[in-house]
Design a protein around this motif. Structure first.
Motif, PDB file in Angstrom:
ATOM      1  N   CYS A  32       0.810  -1.214   0.000  1.00 24.01           N
ATOM      2  CA  CYS A  32       0.000   0.000   0.000  1.00 24.01           C
ATOM      3  C   CYS A  32       0.847   1.270   0.000  1.00 24.01           C
ATOM      4  CB  CYS A  32      -0.952   0.009   1.202  1.00 24.01           C
ATOM      5  SG  CYS A  32      -0.159   0.297   2.802  1.00 24.01           S
ATOM      6  N   SER A  35       3.448   1.955   5.007  1.00 23.22           N
ATOM      7  CA  SER A  35       4.147   1.375   6.144  1.00 23.22           C
ATOM      8  C   SER A  35       5.289   2.256   6.636  1.00 23.22           C
ATOM      9  CB  SER A  35       4.702  -0.002   5.773  1.00 23.22           C
ATOM     10  OG  SER A  35       5.442  -0.527   6.850  1.00 23.22           O
ATOM     11  N   CYS A  41       5.565  -4.699   5.752  1.00 22.24           N
ATOM     12  CA  CYS A  41       4.217  -4.361   6.199  1.00 22.24           C
ATOM     13  C   CYS A  41       4.205  -4.163   7.709  1.00 22.24           C
ATOM     14  CB  CYS A  41       3.260  -5.494   5.817  1.00 22.24           C
ATOM     15  SG  CYS A  41       1.585  -5.228   6.404  1.00 22.24           S
ATOM     16  N   GLY A  43       0.981  -3.136   9.009  1.00 20.66           N
ATOM     17  CA  GLY A  43      -0.460  -3.101   9.255  1.00 20.66           C
ATOM     18  C   GLY A  43      -1.117  -1.784   8.870  1.00 20.66           C
ATOM     19  N   SER A  44      -0.353  -0.833   8.346  1.00 21.01           N
ATOM     20  CA  SER A  44      -0.914   0.474   7.978  1.00 21.01           C
ATOM     21  C   SER A  44      -1.992   0.368   6.905  1.00 21.01           C
ATOM     22  CB  SER A  44       0.192   1.410   7.485  1.00 21.01           C
ATOM     23  OG  SER A  44       1.070   1.725   8.525  1.00 21.01           O
ATOM     24  N   HIS A  45      -1.994  -0.715   6.141  1.00 20.83           N
ATOM     25  CA  HIS A  45      -2.993  -0.886   5.079  1.00 20.83           C
ATOM     26  C   HIS A  45      -4.420  -0.885   5.623  1.00 20.83           C
ATOM     27  CE1 HIS A  45      -1.893  -4.926   6.498  1.00 20.83           C
ATOM     28  NE2 HIS A  45      -3.167  -5.188   6.330  1.00 20.83           N
ATOM     29  N   ARG A  46      -4.574  -1.105   6.907  1.00 18.86           N
ATOM     30  CA  ARG A  46      -5.922  -1.085   7.497  1.00 18.86           C
ATOM     31  C   ARG A  46      -6.589   0.280   7.315  1.00 18.86           C
ATOM     32  NH1 ARG A  46      -2.769  -3.935  11.404  1.00 18.86           N
ATOM     33  NH2 ARG A  46      -3.235  -6.163  11.277  1.00 18.86           N
ATOM     34  N   GLU A  47      -5.764   1.342   7.182  1.00 19.85           N
ATOM     35  CA  GLU A  47      -6.298   2.690   6.958  1.00 19.85           C
ATOM     36  C   GLU A  47      -6.995   2.808   5.596  1.00 19.85           C
ATOM     37  OE1 GLU A  47      -3.515   5.903   7.713  1.00 19.85           O
ATOM     38  OE2 GLU A  47      -2.319   4.523   8.917  1.00 19.85           O
ATOM     39  N   THR A  48      -6.733   1.889   4.684  1.00 15.75           N
ATOM     40  CA  THR A  48      -7.245   1.987   3.316  1.00 15.75           C
ATOM     41  C   THR A  48      -8.551   1.221   3.105  1.00 15.75           C
ATOM     42  OG1 THR A  48      -6.089   0.030   2.461  1.00 15.75           O
ATOM     43  CG2 THR A  48      -4.856   2.103   2.502  1.00 15.75           C
ATOM     44  N   LEU A  49      -9.038   0.519   4.117  1.00 15.63           N
ATOM     45  CA  LEU A  49     -10.185  -0.370   3.943  1.00 15.63           C
ATOM     46  C   LEU A  49     -11.452   0.346   3.485  1.00 15.63           C
ATOM     47  CD1 LEU A  49      -9.666  -2.791   6.958  1.00 15.63           C
ATOM     48  CD2 LEU A  49      -9.102  -3.165   4.543  1.00 15.63           C
ATOM     49  N   ASP A  50     -11.601   1.632   3.811  1.00  9.32           N
ATOM     50  CA  ASP A  50     -12.819   2.351   3.422  1.00  9.32           C
ATOM     51  C   ASP A  50     -12.606   3.273   2.223  1.00  9.32           C
ATOM     52  OD1 ASP A  50     -11.260   4.236   4.697  1.00  9.32           O
ATOM     53  OD2 ASP A  50     -12.915   5.102   5.851  1.00  9.32           O
TER      54      ASP A  50
END
Length: 79
Positions: A32, A35, A41, A43-50
């Protein structure tokens, strides 16, 4: 969705045995671009879920903005 990612390195990062997670036994590579431990990774990709599929985003720390238009040098030459 797309993301504008600014990278500063000019070469590859070579993995070595210390890059392997002793607990999980794997190496997760960031895809993504967010990071803090890039290229790994965190876990910063969790910010992109929406994120909206049709939007382009730029992230600045914890702030996220939608980009209306990306202009490249070639685009400016046409105007």
């Amino acid at each position: 969705m797309t993301r504008l990612v600014e990278l500063e390195e000019t070469g590859p990062r070579k993995l070595d045995p210390s890059d392997i997670d002793g607990e999980k036994g794997d190496v997760a590579i960031c895809q993504c671009g967010l990071s803090d431990s890039f290229p790994f990774c965190d876990g910063s990709h969790r910010e992109t879920l929406d994120e909206d599929e049709e939007a382009t985003y730029v992230y600045d720390g914890s702030d996220r903005s939608i980009v209306e238009r990306v202009v490249t040098r070639d685009d400016r030459d046409d105007e």
